[in-house]
Design an enzyme around this catalytic site. Structure first.
Site, PDB file in Angstrom:
ATOM      1  N   SER A  69       0.807  -1.225   0.000  1.00  0.00           N
ATOM      2  CA  SER A  69       0.000   0.000   0.000  1.00  0.00           C
ATOM      3  C   SER A  69       0.837   1.271   0.000  1.00  0.00           C
ATOM      4  O   SER A  69       0.412   2.301  -0.522  1.00  0.00           O
ATOM      5  CB  SER A  69      -0.948   0.010   1.205  1.00  0.00           C
ATOM      6  N   ASP A 231      -6.501   8.358   8.360  1.00  0.00           N
ATOM      7  CA  ASP A 231      -6.678   7.093   9.083  1.00  0.00           C
ATOM      8  C   ASP A 231      -5.629   6.897  10.173  1.00  0.00           C
ATOM      9  O   ASP A 231      -5.682   5.919  10.905  1.00  0.00           O
ATOM     10  CB  ASP A 231      -6.701   5.897   8.130  1.00  0.00           C
ATOM     11  N   HIS A 234      -1.682   5.223   7.348  1.00  0.00           N
ATOM     12  CA  HIS A 234      -0.924   5.394   6.117  1.00  0.00           C
ATOM     13  C   HIS A 234      -0.371   6.817   6.038  1.00  0.00           C
ATOM     14  O   HIS A 234      -0.920   7.736   6.650  1.00  0.00           O
ATOM     15  CB  HIS A 234      -1.805   5.131   4.895  1.00  0.00           C
TER      16      HIS A 234
END
Length: 290
Positions: A69, A231, A234
């Site tokens: 990611s 969040d 990340h």
């Protein structure tokens, strides 16, 4: 960095190593649950904006981005903020020619998942490749030796087709504040050991390792609100800019754009040294990832 589902895996990694009290198992599991509640949900998950950057009709430099990611750029609020885009644009300016960006990275990937990514990449014969991988290896309980070996194999495959390879090693999971202590300390120790093993393996395979943990963790800790996305897990657009800043020079090196320039060697303790370093982590937590 890693998906929310993996927070439970961090706790269970510690909880299944044996020799611990039921109270500690319960503590780690509960901490994983609380961290999942504390971490937010991202509203935007953008598709990779692949294509040619600074297109002038000339032959483009082919850039491949592989990994998890963090390689994808999960956490940004606009596709233009993704690390692949930032680096493609910067490489094009440095090269004075277009850059074709091809993204093979998939959020949630471990090093095992690099195999199909590299399969697809080598068919396009990239000239430069960036790999960012490792966080999900920690949370999926993959041993550092196996992870490093698999990474070296995939770096070797890319080098065999004449591709210059830069690898951003496992980030320091100890900077993710929603993961409480001592669970965060467990993640930090494993991620540091993996990064050390990755560094040695990538060098042996002919790639250039970049220690994202060493180079970025201090700034992420000092500017936590700015460097992380909504969040709290990340990187934000600013965080990805910082990552691109430390990755650009090695990419220019392997692309042959900066003749004579050599990436400075970041001194890291070896995986073996980390394994025997005195630690507050109980011995039973250290054995599984030797």
């Amino acid at each position: 960095m890693i998906g929310l589902r993996t927070l439970r895996a961090v706790a269970m990694t510690a909880a299944t190593l044996g020799g611990l009290s039921g109270a500690l198992v319960g503590l780690l599991t509960e901490q994983g649950r609380r961290a999942r509640v504390a971490i937010g949900v991202l509203e935007h998950l953008w598709p990779a904006p692949d294509g040619v950057y600074l297109d002038d009709g000339g032959d483009p430099l082919r850039l491949a981005v592989l990994g998890d990611s963090m390689a994808v750029g999960v956490g940004v609020t606009h596709p233009s903020q993704m690390p692949g885009v930032l680096l493609a644009q910067a490489l094009a300016e440095e090269a004075g020619r277009p850059v074709r960006l091809s993204t093979y990275a998939i959020s949630g990937s471990t090093t095992r998942d690099l195999v199909p990514q590299v399969d697809a990449a080598v068919r396009d014969v990239p000239e430069v490749a960036l790999i960012i991988i490792g966080a999900n290896d920690v949370t999926s309980r993959m041993g550092t030796a196996e992870s490093a070996r698999l990474l070296a194999e995939q770096v070797g495959r890319l080098r065999a087709v004449g591709c210059g390879v830069v690898v951003g090693t496992c980030p320091d999971l100890g900077i993710v504040r929603p993961i409480p202590q001592p669970l965060r300390m467990v993640g930090r120790r494993y991620s540091l050991r993996l990064a050390a093993a990755q560094t040695a393996a990538v060098r042996r395979a002919g790639g250039v390792p970049v220690s994202l943990g060493n180079l970025l963790a201090p700034e992420f800790m000092a500017r936590h609100a700015d460097m992380f996305s909504s969040d709290r897990f990340h990187p934000s657009a600013i965080g990805y800019e910082a990552a691109a800043g430390v990755l650009l020079a090695p990419l220019c090196q392997v692309a042959g754009l900066w003749p004579g320039w050599v990436a400075p060697v970041v001194r890291l303790p070896s995986a073996a040294a980390l394994a025997v370093r005195p630690s507050r982590v109980p011995a039973w937590l250290q054995k599984r990832h030797a």
